[in-house]
Motif scaffolding. Structure first.
Motif, PDB file in Angstrom:
ATOM      1  N   ARG A  55      10.203 -27.472  24.988  1.00  0.00           N
ATOM      2  CA  ARG A  55      10.557 -26.287  24.945  1.00  0.00           C
ATOM      3  C   ARG A  55       9.624 -25.466  24.133  1.00  0.00           C
ATOM      4  NH1 ARG A  55      15.422 -24.054  26.602  1.00  0.00           N
ATOM      5  NH2 ARG A  55      14.974 -25.429  28.293  1.00  0.00           N
ATOM      6  N   ILE A  56       9.122 -24.230  24.401  1.00  0.00           N
ATOM      7  CA  ILE A  56       8.217 -23.437  23.527  1.00  0.00           C
ATOM      8  C   ILE A  56       9.355 -22.093  23.240  1.00  0.00           C
ATOM      9  CG2 ILE A  56       6.568 -21.716  23.486  1.00  0.00           C
ATOM     10  CD1 ILE A  56       5.603 -24.781  23.945  1.00  0.00           C
ATOM     11  N   ASP A  57       9.926 -21.577  24.051  1.00  0.00           N
ATOM     12  CA  ASP A  57      10.950 -20.380  23.749  1.00  0.00           C
ATOM     13  C   ASP A  57      11.455 -19.940  25.149  1.00  0.00           C
ATOM     14  OD1 ASP A  57      11.707 -18.585  22.083  1.00  0.00           O
ATOM     15  OD2 ASP A  57      10.187 -17.376  21.760  1.00  0.00           O
ATOM     16  N   THR A  58      12.330 -19.011  24.633  1.00  0.00           N
ATOM     17  CA  THR A  58      12.897 -18.332  25.944  1.00  0.00           C
ATOM     18  C   THR A  58      12.688 -16.705  25.946  1.00  0.00           C
ATOM     19  OG1 THR A  58      15.239 -17.916  24.924  1.00  0.00           O
ATOM     20  CG2 THR A  58      15.028 -20.073  26.128  1.00  0.00           C
ATOM     21  N   PHE A  59      12.734 -16.321  27.229  1.00  0.00           N
ATOM     22  CA  PHE A  59      12.511 -14.755  27.400  1.00  0.00           C
ATOM     23  C   PHE A  59      13.430 -14.053  28.161  1.00  0.00           C
ATOM     24  CE2 PHE A  59       8.546 -17.205  26.161  1.00  0.00           C
ATOM     25  CZ  PHE A  59       8.026 -16.455  25.348  1.00  0.00           C
ATOM     26  N   PRO A  60      13.571 -12.943  27.938  1.00  0.00           N
ATOM     27  CA  PRO A  60      14.782 -12.077  28.534  1.00  0.00           C
ATOM     28  C   PRO A  60      14.132 -11.787  30.197  1.00  0.00           C
ATOM     29  CG  PRO A  60      13.672 -10.562  27.123  1.00  0.00           C
ATOM     30  CD  PRO A  60      13.079 -12.070  26.795  1.00  0.00           C
ATOM     31  N   THR A  61      12.941 -11.754  30.548  1.00  0.00           N
ATOM     32  CA  THR A  61      12.717 -11.505  31.676  1.00  0.00           C
ATOM     33  C   THR A  61      11.730 -12.485  32.127  1.00  0.00           C
ATOM     34  OG1 THR A  61      10.660 -10.282  31.198  1.00  0.00           O
ATOM     35  CG2 THR A  61      12.720  -8.951  31.627  1.00  0.00           C
ATOM     36  N   GLU A  62      11.664 -12.644  33.827  1.00  0.00           N
ATOM     37  CA  GLU A  62      10.741 -13.744  33.971  1.00  0.00           C
ATOM     38  C   GLU A  62       9.331 -13.347  33.979  1.00  0.00           C
ATOM     39  OE1 GLU A  62      10.043 -16.336  38.266  1.00  0.00           O
ATOM     40  OE2 GLU A  62      11.312 -14.619  38.253  1.00  0.00           O
ATOM     41  N   ALA A  63       8.823 -12.105  34.001  1.00  0.00           N
ATOM     42  CA  ALA A  63       7.545 -11.654  33.748  1.00  0.00           C
ATOM     43  C   ALA A  63       7.062 -11.939  32.411  1.00  0.00           C
ATOM     44  CB  ALA A  63       7.530 -10.083  34.180  1.00  0.00           C
ATOM     45  N   ARG A  64       7.870 -11.883  31.378  1.00  0.00           N
ATOM     46  CA  ARG A  64       7.337 -12.396  29.937  1.00  0.00           C
ATOM     47  C   ARG A  64       7.435 -13.868  30.026  1.00  0.00           C
ATOM     48  NH1 ARG A  64       9.806  -8.315  25.323  1.00  0.00           N
ATOM     49  NH2 ARG A  64       9.298  -6.455  26.183  1.00  0.00           N
ATOM     50  N   ALA A  65       8.051 -14.471  30.455  1.00  0.00           N
ATOM     51  CA  ALA A  65       8.095 -15.981  30.226  1.00  0.00           C
ATOM     52  C   ALA A  65       6.688 -16.310  30.939  1.00  0.00           C
ATOM     53  CB  ALA A  65       9.195 -16.588  31.049  1.00  0.00           C
ATOM     54  N   ARG A  66       6.468 -15.910  32.352  1.00  0.00           N
ATOM     55  CA  ARG A  66       5.173 -16.266  33.162  1.00  0.00           C
ATOM     56  C   ARG A  66       3.755 -15.758  32.124  1.00  0.00           C
ATOM     57  NH1 ARG A  66       6.298 -19.009  37.176  1.00  0.00           N
ATOM     58  NH2 ARG A  66       8.263 -18.687  38.352  1.00  0.00           N
ATOM     59  N   LEU A  67       3.985 -14.539  31.773  1.00  0.00           N
ATOM     60  CA  LEU A  67       2.904 -14.182  30.755  1.00  0.00           C
ATOM     61  C   LEU A  67       2.769 -15.311  29.852  1.00  0.00           C
ATOM     62  CD1 LEU A  67       0.567 -12.075  30.131  1.00  0.00           C
ATOM     63  CD2 LEU A  67       2.571 -10.827  28.960  1.00  0.00           C
ATOM     64  N   SER A  68       3.649 -15.335  28.904  1.00  0.00           N
ATOM     65  CA  SER A  68       3.485 -16.529  27.784  1.00  0.00           C
ATOM     66  C   SER A  68       3.146 -17.824  28.316  1.00  0.00           C
ATOM     67  CB  SER A  68       4.897 -16.735  27.161  1.00  0.00           C
ATOM     68  OG  SER A  68       4.737 -17.472  26.069  1.00  0.00           O
ATOM     69  N   ALA A  69       3.863 -18.300  29.376  1.00  0.00           N
ATOM     70  CA  ALA A  69       3.275 -19.593  29.722  1.00  0.00           C
ATOM     71  C   ALA A  69       1.697 -19.628  30.198  1.00  0.00           C
ATOM     72  CB  ALA A  69       4.133 -19.716  31.237  1.00  0.00           C
ATOM     73  N   GLY A  70       1.236 -18.512  30.790  1.00  0.00           N
ATOM     74  CA  GLY A  70      -0.171 -18.538  31.160  1.00  0.00           C
ATOM     75  C   GLY A  70      -1.018 -18.606  29.774  1.00  0.00           C
ATOM     76  N   LEU A  71      -0.791 -17.776  28.828  1.00  0.00           N
ATOM     77  CA  LEU A  71      -1.373 -17.789  27.499  1.00  0.00           C
ATOM     78  C   LEU A  71      -1.301 -19.222  27.019  1.00  0.00           C
ATOM     79  CD1 LEU A  71      -0.215 -14.379  26.275  1.00  0.00           C
ATOM     80  CD2 LEU A  71      -2.624 -14.847  26.889  1.00  0.00           C
ATOM     81  N   ILE A  72      -0.368 -19.876  27.137  1.00  0.00           N
ATOM     82  CA  ILE A  72      -0.014 -21.061  26.301  1.00  0.00           C
ATOM     83  C   ILE A  72      -0.817 -22.240  26.843  1.00  0.00           C
ATOM     84  CG2 ILE A  72       1.617 -22.859  26.020  1.00  0.00           C
ATOM     85  CD1 ILE A  72       3.659 -20.549  25.309  1.00  0.00           C
ATOM     86  N   LYS A  73      -0.852 -22.024  28.279  1.00  0.00           N
ATOM     87  CA  LYS A  73      -1.577 -23.031  29.006  1.00  0.00           C
ATOM     88  C   LYS A  73      -3.157 -22.867  28.842  1.00  0.00           C
ATOM     89  CE  LYS A  73      -2.449 -24.893  33.659  1.00  0.00           C
ATOM     90  NZ  LYS A  73      -2.229 -24.743  34.980  1.00  0.00           N
ATOM     91  N   ARG A  74      -3.592 -21.724  28.793  1.00  0.00           N
ATOM     92  CA  ARG A  74      -4.990 -21.441  28.818  1.00  0.00           C
ATOM     93  C   ARG A  74      -5.515 -21.938  27.368  1.00  0.00           C
ATOM     94  NH1 ARG A  74      -5.382 -15.525  31.206  1.00  0.00           N
ATOM     95  NH2 ARG A  74      -4.638 -15.151  29.138  1.00  0.00           N
ATOM     96  N   ALA A  75      -4.758 -21.606  26.259  1.00  0.00           N
ATOM     97  CA  ALA A  75      -4.945 -22.070  25.079  1.00  0.00           C
ATOM     98  C   ALA A  75      -5.152 -23.521  24.913  1.00  0.00           C
ATOM     99  CB  ALA A  75      -4.116 -21.442  23.981  1.00  0.00           C
ATOM    100  N   ALA A  76      -4.081 -24.191  25.565  1.00  0.00           N
ATOM    101  CA  ALA A  76      -3.886 -25.654  25.549  1.00  0.00           C
ATOM    102  C   ALA A  76      -5.146 -26.369  26.318  1.00  0.00           C
ATOM    103  CB  ALA A  76      -2.668 -26.146  25.923  1.00  0.00           C
TER     104      ALA A  76
END
Length: 86
Positions: A55-76
């Motif tokens: 688990r990385i983190d939780t977010f209040p909106t799906e849009a923020r979660a998807r944005l974070s997930a995309g950034l994390i995936k690209r960096a990894a």
């Protein structure tokens, strides 16, 4: 203030954790899942001998979660595959 010499000494003393795998990751994925009214981002890393899901983190909106997930995936992926242009 940390000098360059101190920074190099710190890097040389770094060792892998006992519970970590020394193998290179083969693939990485991020997952966004709803949880208790929030959206959780998890990272899934595939190794030759198994899979690690954290688990990385939780977010209040799906849009923020998807944005974070995309950034994390690209960096990894950048760490797994190395530089694309060189």
């Amino acid at each position: 203030m940390i000098t360059m010499a101190d920074d190099q000494d710190i890097r040389q003393k770094t060792t892998p954790r006992e519970d970590s795998s020394a193998d290179d990751a083969l693939d990485v994925q991020t997952v966004v899942v709803p949880e208790r009214g929030r959206w959780a981002v998890e990272i899934v890393v595939l190794f030759a001998d198994g899979v690690v899901r954290r688990r990385i983190d939780t977010f209040p909106t799906e849009a923020r979660a998807r944005l974070s997930a995309g950034l994390i995936k690209r960096a990894a992926e950048r760490d797994i595959r190395g530089p694309l242009n060189g």
